[in-house]
Design an enzyme around this catalytic site. Structure first.
Site, PDB file in Angstrom:
ATOM      1  N   GLU A   1     -14.453 -28.880  -8.290  1.00 31.15           N
ATOM      2  CA  GLU A   1     -13.434 -28.686  -9.320  1.00 31.15           C
ATOM      3  C   GLU A   1     -13.982 -28.949 -10.729  1.00 31.15           C
ATOM      4  O   GLU A   1     -13.470 -29.788 -11.474  1.00 31.15           O
ATOM      5  CB  GLU A   1     -12.214 -29.572  -9.022  1.00 31.15           C
ATOM      6  CG  GLU A   1     -11.575 -29.207  -7.690  1.00 31.15           C
ATOM      7  CD  GLU A   1     -10.361 -30.045  -7.330  1.00 31.15           C
ATOM      8  OE1 GLU A   1     -10.263 -31.201  -7.796  1.00 31.15           O
ATOM      9  OE2 GLU A   1      -9.504 -29.544  -6.572  1.00 31.15           O
ATOM     10  N   VAL A   2     -15.019 -28.215 -11.072  1.00 32.51           N
ATOM     11  CA  VAL A   2     -15.651 -28.373 -12.384  1.00 32.51           C
ATOM     12  C   VAL A   2     -14.828 -27.563 -13.395  1.00 32.51           C
ATOM     13  O   VAL A   2     -15.226 -26.477 -13.838  1.00 32.51           O
ATOM     14  CB  VAL A   2     -17.121 -27.927 -12.356  1.00 32.51           C
ATOM     15  CG1 VAL A   2     -17.813 -28.284 -13.673  1.00 32.51           C
ATOM     16  CG2 VAL A   2     -17.854 -28.595 -11.186  1.00 32.51           C
TER      17      VAL A   2
END
Length: 508
Positions: free
Chosen positions: A149-150
């Site tokens: 979840e960058v």
């Protein structure tokens, strides 16, 4: 016994970024993990790790000391639980980037989620975090470097300029940082293999993944927490990763913390179905393709989110899921084994609220949390919003002006005080149980989120009622009435099916 399981490694995830347990509780729960079929731990320390030097400011108030970390590792070895530490190195860096000293390393200035991969100082920061964790975890076979979840990647000014260059893309940017971090791990700790979450890699073209060199450096952990997990889609993804050169892969399910950011009780049936789907994936894919499975137990959705299910609350779900993985499915044998391990008389995966406390470590917390979650808000709501005496004679208008018919005090006050006393006693018991397992800040947070709002409503009613009743002294004084109070005589004489007076039913 484990011959029917396609997962050689069964890894319990400890998410310590919320309600981290005291070491004394871990000493009680690790033997249960082992008895249920776990053989490894994924420990996500976040701000509970005792960082030193310029990283010391990352420590939470009650962070474990180095000696406590060594004690945790000793307890794990005693119970044949291999430890895999996890440190976030790209996304979910809130616990680092929220600090002013590191805020300049954010990808986007106003969001502390993601590290700026263009700054040399960013890699130095990550390298220092990795090295300090590895110093206390020498000899571990795997280190999880996060990278899920960058968010906002590519949206910073440096990234926008970089993306304007030919052939550059967000995928290449992501892979470049992952390669740099993994290379650091392998250069400094050559016997340790980096793991990472797979979500940033799933949609990348095969040729880009292959040419990046990343498949030779890391092992992806394919995570999916859905009860309706797409088995065929996961098998195709495994095949894609295999073609790209990843030699080994892992699965990741969830036993708690994946069905709502504010979830208080764990829906066991949902998590069991998730694990049964992962079994189908393992059987449908190439034999031995999955090294193991991580049973995640999220405690917060991110560093700034509220607490979801506490670890003791999720233990029945963990037990059912572990045993189902071990036996290759859910059966009466699994049910019997779990009931025996947890000290539960009769287990119902669709409605475990009827089972009672159980004798496992933290079982008292589960029983008390169930009482609070199922009945506190509803009982207070029934009194304040559904009780005919309160609604008819002591609503918001009258409460603000402290006006009430004296007969109504007799009908309302005993029930209010009784309910307040009952919940007060239970909450004191719950607070004491929580303090045995968790640090004071976690206890305070859970009570403020889940208990105080309802208790404060009830206490407010009791206070308003007391003040409204005060003028009715033996001398027969009456309050100043700020509005009309028409009772049509003594209301207790009004009879009929819709106006039957009696003590309110406050709680089941």
């Amino acid at each position: 016994m484990s011959g029917s399981s396609p997962f050689g490694m069964r890894v319990v995830h400890l998410d310590l970024k919320g309600a981290p347990p005291k070491v004394s509780y871990l000493s009680e729960i690790f033997p249960l993990f082992h008895a249920l079929g776990a053989n490894a731990l994924l420990i996500e320390y976040e701000d509970m790790f005792p960082y030193e030097g310029h990283l010391k400011l990352l420590r939470a108030k009650h962070a474990y000391s180095p000696s406590e970390i060594r004690e945790i590792l000793h307890l794990a070895r005693q119970n044949e639980l291999e430890v895999i530490p996890l440190v976030q190195t790209f996304g979910h860096m809130e616990f680092v980037l929220k600090h002013d000293a590191f805020a300049h390393l954010r990808e986007v200035a106003i969001f502390p989620n993601t590290l700026n991969p263009h700054e040399a100082e960013s890699l130095a920061l990550v390298g220092a975090m990795v090295d300090q964790i590895m110093e206390l975890h020498r000899g571990v076979r795997w280190l999880h470097i996060g990278c899920d979840e960058v968010y906002y990647l590519g949206e910073g000014e440096s990234s926008r300029q970089w993306l304007q260059q030919e052939h550059n893309s967000k995928a290449r940017l992501c892979l470049s940082h992952v390669r740099a971090v993994a290379s650091h791990v392998l250069a400094r700790h050559p016997t340790t293999t980096p793991l990472l979450w797979d979500d940033m890699l799933r949609d990348m073209p095969e040729d880009l993944l292959e040419e990046s060199g990343v498949p030779q450096l890391v092992e992806p952990v394919l995570w999916d927490y859905g009860a309706d997990l797409d088995v065929h889609g996961k098998v195709l993804l495994m095949e894609k990763f295999r073609k790209c050169g990843f030699p080994r892969q892992w699965a990741a399910s969830a036993f708690k913390g994946a069905t709502g950011a504010h979830q208080a009780l764990t829906p066991i049936e949902h998590h069991l179905r998730n694990h049964l789907q992962w079994l189908r994936v393992a059987w449908a894919g190439p034999a031995g393709a999955l090294q193991g499975i991580v049973l995640t137990g999220w405690q917060r959705y991110d560093h700034f989110a509220v607490l979801c299910e506490l670890l003791p609350v999720g233990i029945p779900s963990l037990a059912i899921c572990l045993q189902s993985l071990l036996q290759g499915g859910f059966s009466d044998e699994v049910k019997d084994r779990v009931e025996s391990c947890l000290g539960v008389a009769s287990l119902d995966i669709t409605d475990f609220t009827r089972e009672g406390a159980g004798s496992f470590p933290g079982g008292d917390i589960l029983a008390l949390v169930m009482q609070v979650s199922l009945y506190l808000r509803s009982s207070v709501g029934a009194l304040l919003d559904g009780n005919r005496y309160v609604a008819g004679w002591f609503g918001p208008y009258h409460r603000r002006r402290k006006v009430i018919h004296p007969v109504m005090v007799q009908h309302i006050q005993p029930g209010v005080l009784s309910l307040l006393a009952r919940w007060g006693t239970l909450v004191q018991e719950l607070e004491a149980a929580l303090k045995r397992v968790f640090f004071p800040d976690a206890v305070e947070e859970w009570l403020e989120e889940n208990v105080h709002p309802s208790l404060q409503r009830l206490q407010g009613l009791a206070q308003d009622l007391s003040e409204a009743a005060a003028p009715f002294s033996p001398a027969g004084q009456r309050p100043d009435q700020a509005g009309p109070l028409r009772t049509h005589g003594d209301p207790t004489t009004r009879q009929g099916p819709e106006n039957t007076w009696g003590p309110p039913t406050l709680m089941p």
